[in-house]
Design an enzyme around this catalytic site. Structure first.
Site, mmCIF file in Angstrom:
data_model
loop_
_atom_site.group_PDB
_atom_site.id
_atom_site.type_symbol
_atom_site.label_atom_id
_atom_site.label_comp_id
_atom_site.label_asym_id
_atom_site.label_seq_id
_atom_site.Cartn_x
_atom_site.Cartn_y
_atom_site.Cartn_z
ATOM 1 N N GLU A 178 -21.077 -23.567 -42.143
ATOM 2 C CA GLU A 178 -21.585 -24.855 -42.692
ATOM 3 C C GLU A 178 -22.359 -25.443 -41.682
ATOM 4 O OE1 GLU A 178 -18.550 -23.960 -45.671
ATOM 5 O OE2 GLU A 178 -18.393 -24.498 -43.526
ATOM 6 N N THR A 179 -23.503 -26.222 -42.307
ATOM 7 C CA THR A 179 -24.373 -27.266 -41.465
ATOM 8 C C THR A 179 -24.209 -28.685 -42.081
ATOM 9 O OG1 THR A 179 -26.039 -25.297 -41.004
ATOM 10 C CG2 THR A 179 -26.943 -27.718 -40.902
#
Length: 262
Positions: free
Chosen positions: A47-48
């Protein structure tokens, strides 16, 4: 040319090679969604997280390399760590506005306590595609956003393998498959898999504990629980069942500090 800071932060671990790495990017204003998606692809981690100032806190969004999701625990913890450690935030609690409502993170000594919605699962039938993809079958099946599969022993969870060619035939949207069992040195252990995702197994999944916590709190008849996600990187969590909310706490460590530009 525009640029922004980019931090890689491991959630639910104090180790530079442990926990779940998330990229965290503070912004002054939102980029276009396809631009944030492109950055998430480039970052290449599970995830970003992107955040912008809003009201008395921050608006927060999470992108996998494949799509925007509605809730992510380790990237929320990483965003809070960034705000406290790198942006010098002095309040004891940071508030996030997200697709899953208002989320708060309390700074507690060297830990971060996430206040998340509880997502208890309901008994369910296991889709045949998932069943065929598993190396061995669960004792119980529940469904919330994710499927929760319960096994008898920790060793079964650790040994579980997925036939990805079969597993990827099912589309669960933003959901995945949690496998869990009683732990040997923790109240419970788990692993998390997402079909059709660039990254099949998530190292440590905070949001999965929104479903794991109410299940194990009810089964073990205790509200305060210790948990370990037994992926290759692994991570440690403390969970507290509070009815319609779940408190999930853990450590975080920054491993990289850089800039992106466009």
């Amino acid at each position: 040319m525009n640029r922004a800071k980019c931090y890689t932060i491991n959630g639910f671990s104090e180790e530079h090679t442990g926990g779940n790495p998330a990229c965290v990017i503070p912004l002054e204003r939102w980029l276009e969604p396809n631009h944030m998606q492109a950055i998430a692809i480039e970052m290449g981690v599970a995830e970003t997280a992107f955040f912008v100032p809003e009201k008395d806190g921050f608006a927060l969004r999470w992108f996998t390399p494949d799509l925007e999701i509605d809730l992510c625990g380790h990237a929320t913890l990483a965003a809070a760590h960034c705000i406290k450690t790198h942006l010098g935030y002095r309040e004891p609690v940071v508030k996030f506005y997200s697709k899953s409502g208002v989320l708060s993170v309390r700074f507690e000594r060297n830990r971060y306590v996430l206040d998340f919605p509880s997502r208890p699962g309901m008994p369910a039938d296991l889709p045949e595609t998932i069943s065929k993809a598993l190396s061995h079958q669960p004792l119980e099946v529940y469904k919330a956003r994710d499927y929760l599969l319960i096994y008898h022993r920790q060793e079964e969870v650790e040994a579980l393998t997925i036939d990805r060619a079969i597993f990827d035939q099912i589309n669960l949207g933003t959901g995945g498959v949690i496998v869990s069992a009683p732990g040997k040195s923790h109240d419970f252990v788990s692993r998390f898999f997402t079909p059709q995702a660039t990254i099949l197994e998530d190292p440590v999944t905070g949001s999965a504990h929104c479903t794991l916590t109410p299940y194990w709190a009810d089964r073990l008849k205790k509200s305060s629980l210790t948990a370990r996600q037994c992926s290759a990187r692994s991570g440690e969590l403390k969970c507290l069942d509070q009815g319609d909310r779940v408190l999930i706490s853990g450590h975080a460590v920054t491993t990289h500090d850089s800039c992106i530009q466009w």
